[in-house]
Design a protein around this motif. Structure first.
Motif, PDB file in Angstrom:
ATOM      1  N   SER A   1     -84.250  66.229 -52.562  1.00  0.00           N
ATOM      2  CA  SER A   1     -84.224  67.477 -53.330  1.00  0.00           C
ATOM      3  C   SER A   1     -84.173  68.706 -52.418  1.00  0.00           C
ATOM      4  O   SER A   1     -84.108  69.829 -52.900  1.00  0.00           O
ATOM      5  N   GLY A   2     -84.213  68.482 -51.095  1.00  0.00           N
ATOM      6  CA  GLY A   2     -84.096  69.576 -50.142  1.00  0.00           C
ATOM      7  C   GLY A   2     -85.400  70.250 -49.777  1.00  0.00           C
ATOM      8  O   GLY A   2     -85.401  71.243 -49.060  1.00  0.00           O
ATOM      9  N   GLN A   3     -86.522  69.717 -50.239  1.00  0.00           N
ATOM     10  CA  GLN A   3     -87.803  70.295 -49.869  1.00  0.00           C
ATOM     11  C   GLN A   3     -88.081  70.001 -48.402  1.00  0.00           C
ATOM     12  O   GLN A   3     -87.777  68.915 -47.917  1.00  0.00           O
ATOM     13  N   LEU A   4     -88.667  70.984 -47.716  1.00  0.00           N
ATOM     14  CA  LEU A   4     -88.964  70.847 -46.286  1.00  0.00           C
ATOM     15  C   LEU A   4     -90.453  71.001 -46.029  1.00  0.00           C
ATOM     16  O   LEU A   4     -91.087  71.906 -46.558  1.00  0.00           O
ATOM     17  N   LEU A   5     -90.984  70.115 -45.219  1.00  0.00           N
ATOM     18  CA  LEU A   5     -92.350  70.217 -44.717  1.00  0.00           C
ATOM     19  C   LEU A   5     -92.240  70.253 -43.203  1.00  0.00           C
ATOM     20  O   LEU A   5     -91.619  69.376 -42.614  1.00  0.00           O
ATOM     21  N   VAL A   6     -92.828  71.259 -42.582  1.00  0.00           N
ATOM     22  CA  VAL A   6     -92.716  71.409 -41.130  1.00  0.00           C
ATOM     23  C   VAL A   6     -94.104  71.344 -40.513  1.00  0.00           C
ATOM     24  O   VAL A   6     -95.015  72.049 -40.936  1.00  0.00           O
ATOM     25  N   GLY A   7     -94.246  70.479 -39.519  1.00  0.00           N
ATOM     26  CA  GLY A   7     -95.512  70.312 -38.836  1.00  0.00           C
ATOM     27  C   GLY A   7     -96.346  69.220 -39.485  1.00  0.00           C
ATOM     28  O   GLY A   7     -96.002  68.687 -40.540  1.00  0.00           O
ATOM     29  N   LEU A   8     -97.436  68.867 -38.830  1.00  0.00           N
ATOM     30  CA  LEU A   8     -98.336  67.830 -39.337  1.00  0.00           C
ATOM     31  C   LEU A   8     -99.417  68.500 -40.166  1.00  0.00           C
ATOM     32  O   LEU A   8    -100.303  69.156 -39.624  1.00  0.00           O
ATOM     33  N   ASP A   9     -99.315  68.358 -41.484  1.00  0.00           N
ATOM     34  CA  ASP A   9    -100.272  68.957 -42.406  1.00  0.00           C
ATOM     35  C   ASP A   9    -100.515  67.950 -43.519  1.00  0.00           C
ATOM     36  O   ASP A   9     -99.798  67.933 -44.526  1.00  0.00           O
ATOM     37  N   THR A  10    -101.518  67.100 -43.338  1.00  0.00           N
ATOM     38  CA  THR A  10    -101.737  66.011 -44.293  1.00  0.00           C
ATOM     39  C   THR A  10    -102.130  66.522 -45.669  1.00  0.00           C
ATOM     40  O   THR A  10    -101.811  65.893 -46.672  1.00  0.00           O
ATOM     41  N   ALA A  11    -102.808  67.667 -45.742  1.00  0.00           N
ATOM     42  CA  ALA A  11    -103.137  68.240 -47.052  1.00  0.00           C
ATOM     43  C   ALA A  11    -101.847  68.621 -47.781  1.00  0.00           C
ATOM     44  O   ALA A  11    -101.689  68.367 -48.975  1.00  0.00           O
ATOM     45  N   LEU A  12    -100.913  69.204 -47.057  1.00  0.00           N
ATOM     46  CA  LEU A  12     -99.618  69.553 -47.637  1.00  0.00           C
ATOM     47  C   LEU A  12     -98.855  68.285 -48.014  1.00  0.00           C
ATOM     48  O   LEU A  12     -98.240  68.226 -49.079  1.00  0.00           O
ATOM     49  N   TYR A  13     -98.909  67.272 -47.159  1.00  0.00           N
ATOM     50  CA  TYR A  13     -98.247  66.008 -47.466  1.00  0.00           C
ATOM     51  C   TYR A  13     -98.798  65.431 -48.762  1.00  0.00           C
ATOM     52  O   TYR A  13     -98.046  64.994 -49.626  1.00  0.00           O
ATOM     53  N   THR A  14    -100.122  65.430 -48.914  1.00  0.00           N
ATOM     54  CA  THR A  14    -100.749  64.885 -50.118  1.00  0.00           C
ATOM     55  C   THR A  14    -100.299  65.668 -51.340  1.00  0.00           C
ATOM     56  O   THR A  14     -99.933  65.095 -52.364  1.00  0.00           O
ATOM     57  N   SER A  15    -100.307  66.983 -51.239  1.00  0.00           N
ATOM     58  CA  SER A  15     -99.872  67.841 -52.337  1.00  0.00           C
ATOM     59  C   SER A  15     -98.411  67.575 -52.668  1.00  0.00           C
ATOM     60  O   SER A  15     -98.031  67.469 -53.828  1.00  0.00           O
TER      61      SER A  15
ATOM     62  N   GLU B   1     -79.578  72.989 -28.055  1.00  0.00           N
ATOM     63  CA  GLU B   1     -79.569  72.738 -26.613  1.00  0.00           C
ATOM     64  C   GLU B   1     -80.858  72.058 -26.152  1.00  0.00           C
ATOM     65  O   GLU B   1     -80.840  71.203 -25.275  1.00  0.00           O
ATOM     66  N   PHE B   2     -81.978  72.448 -26.760  1.00  0.00           N
ATOM     67  CA  PHE B   2     -83.293  71.908 -26.396  1.00  0.00           C
ATOM     68  C   PHE B   2     -83.999  71.414 -27.662  1.00  0.00           C
ATOM     69  O   PHE B   2     -84.884  72.100 -28.195  1.00  0.00           O
ATOM     70  N   PRO B   3     -83.635  70.223 -28.183  1.00  0.00           N
ATOM     71  CA  PRO B   3     -84.223  69.753 -29.434  1.00  0.00           C
ATOM     72  C   PRO B   3     -85.744  69.606 -29.393  1.00  0.00           C
ATOM     73  O   PRO B   3     -86.397  69.647 -30.429  1.00  0.00           O
ATOM     74  N   SER B   4     -86.311  69.498 -28.202  1.00  0.00           N
ATOM     75  CA  SER B   4     -87.771  69.390 -28.097  1.00  0.00           C
ATOM     76  C   SER B   4     -88.471  70.680 -28.497  1.00  0.00           C
ATOM     77  O   SER B   4     -89.690  70.689 -28.698  1.00  0.00           O
ATOM     78  N   VAL B   5     -87.729  71.764 -28.635  1.00  0.00           N
ATOM     79  CA  VAL B   5     -88.332  73.038 -29.022  1.00  0.00           C
ATOM     80  C   VAL B   5     -88.463  73.154 -30.554  1.00  0.00           C
ATOM     81  O   VAL B   5     -89.112  74.070 -31.046  1.00  0.00           O
ATOM     82  N   ILE B   6     -87.924  72.197 -31.282  1.00  0.00           N
ATOM     83  CA  ILE B   6     -88.054  72.200 -32.738  1.00  0.00           C
ATOM     84  C   ILE B   6     -89.436  71.650 -33.092  1.00  0.00           C
ATOM     85  O   ILE B   6     -89.835  70.594 -32.587  1.00  0.00           O
ATOM     86  N   ARG B   7     -90.153  72.373 -33.955  1.00  0.00           N
ATOM     87  CA  ARG B   7     -91.474  71.891 -34.389  1.00  0.00           C
ATOM     88  C   ARG B   7     -91.332  70.518 -35.008  1.00  0.00           C
ATOM     89  O   ARG B   7     -90.337  70.213 -35.661  1.00  0.00           O
ATOM     90  N   ARG B   8     -92.364  69.714 -34.810  1.00  0.00           N
ATOM     91  CA  ARG B   8     -92.323  68.348 -35.324  1.00  0.00           C
ATOM     92  C   ARG B   8     -93.558  68.062 -36.161  1.00  0.00           C
ATOM     93  O   ARG B   8     -94.624  68.578 -35.844  1.00  0.00           O
ATOM     94  N   PRO B   9     -93.373  67.210 -37.131  1.00  0.00           N
ATOM     95  CA  PRO B   9     -92.108  66.736 -37.686  1.00  0.00           C
ATOM     96  C   PRO B   9     -91.512  67.744 -38.668  1.00  0.00           C
ATOM     97  O   PRO B   9     -92.197  68.651 -39.129  1.00  0.00           O
ATOM     98  N   VAL B  10     -90.244  67.539 -38.978  1.00  0.00           N
ATOM     99  CA  VAL B  10     -89.626  68.195 -40.122  1.00  0.00           C
ATOM    100  C   VAL B  10     -89.345  67.073 -41.110  1.00  0.00           C
ATOM    101  O   VAL B  10     -88.683  66.095 -40.769  1.00  0.00           O
ATOM    102  N   ILE B  11     -89.893  67.194 -42.303  1.00  0.00           N
ATOM    103  CA  ILE B  11     -89.691  66.187 -43.339  1.00  0.00           C
ATOM    104  C   ILE B  11     -88.853  66.816 -44.440  1.00  0.00           C
ATOM    105  O   ILE B  11     -89.174  67.896 -44.938  1.00  0.00           O
ATOM    106  N   GLU B  12     -87.761  66.121 -44.784  1.00  0.00           N
ATOM    107  CA  GLU B  12     -86.825  66.620 -45.791  1.00  0.00           C
ATOM    108  C   GLU B  12     -86.628  65.558 -46.870  1.00  0.00           C
ATOM    109  O   GLU B  12     -86.449  64.382 -46.565  1.00  0.00           O
TER     110      GLU B  12
END
Length: 121
Positions: free
Chosen positions: A98-112, A84-95
């Motif tokens: 292989s189905g791995q999910l990264l939620v939020g802006l975390d460049t250290a996690l992105y690098t890993s 109903e309120f898609p703006s309430v979903i944390r951003r970004p969600v990266i999928e």
């Protein structure tokens, strides 16, 4: 193919796009505002990482909700609220495929994550 989910004009999304572009990560973008998000996807994400990880309780959309709307206690209620309120979903969600999910802006996690998947930086 990596898919990044969010809202185009969000500052956090702009930072995530810039980081992905700088590191040569190919992705497609799914805009919640234009395309919506289906309940099956939200239930799958919630099962994988927990619905509380997906709901942004610090944003303006959340603060504008009534106490009754904020009183979510189940995954189904959370999914309904996020649809109903898609703006309430944390951003970004990266999928990834292989189905791995990264939620939020975390460049250290992105690098890993990129190193772990073999995607060139």
């Amino acid at each position: 193919m990596t898919t990044i989910y969010g809202i185009k004009n969000c500052d956090t999304m702009k930072k995530a796009f810039a980081w992905l572009d700088e590191h040569g990560v190919a992705y497609t973008f799914h805009d919640y505002k234009k395309a919506g998000i289906d309940s099956g996807k939200l239930h799958a994400w919630s099962k994988a990482i927990g619905w509380k990880s997906l709901v942004n309780t610090r944003g303006t959309t959340w603060r504008k909700l009534s106490p009754e709307q904020q009183a979510i206690e189940t995954q189904s209620a959370a999914v309904q609220l996020m649809q109903e309120f898609p703006s309430v979903i944390r951003r970004p969600v990266i999928e990834t495929d292989s189905g791995q999910l990264l939620v939020g802006l975390d460049t250290a996690l992105y690098t890993s994550f990129l190193t772990a998947t073999g995607t060139p930086e």
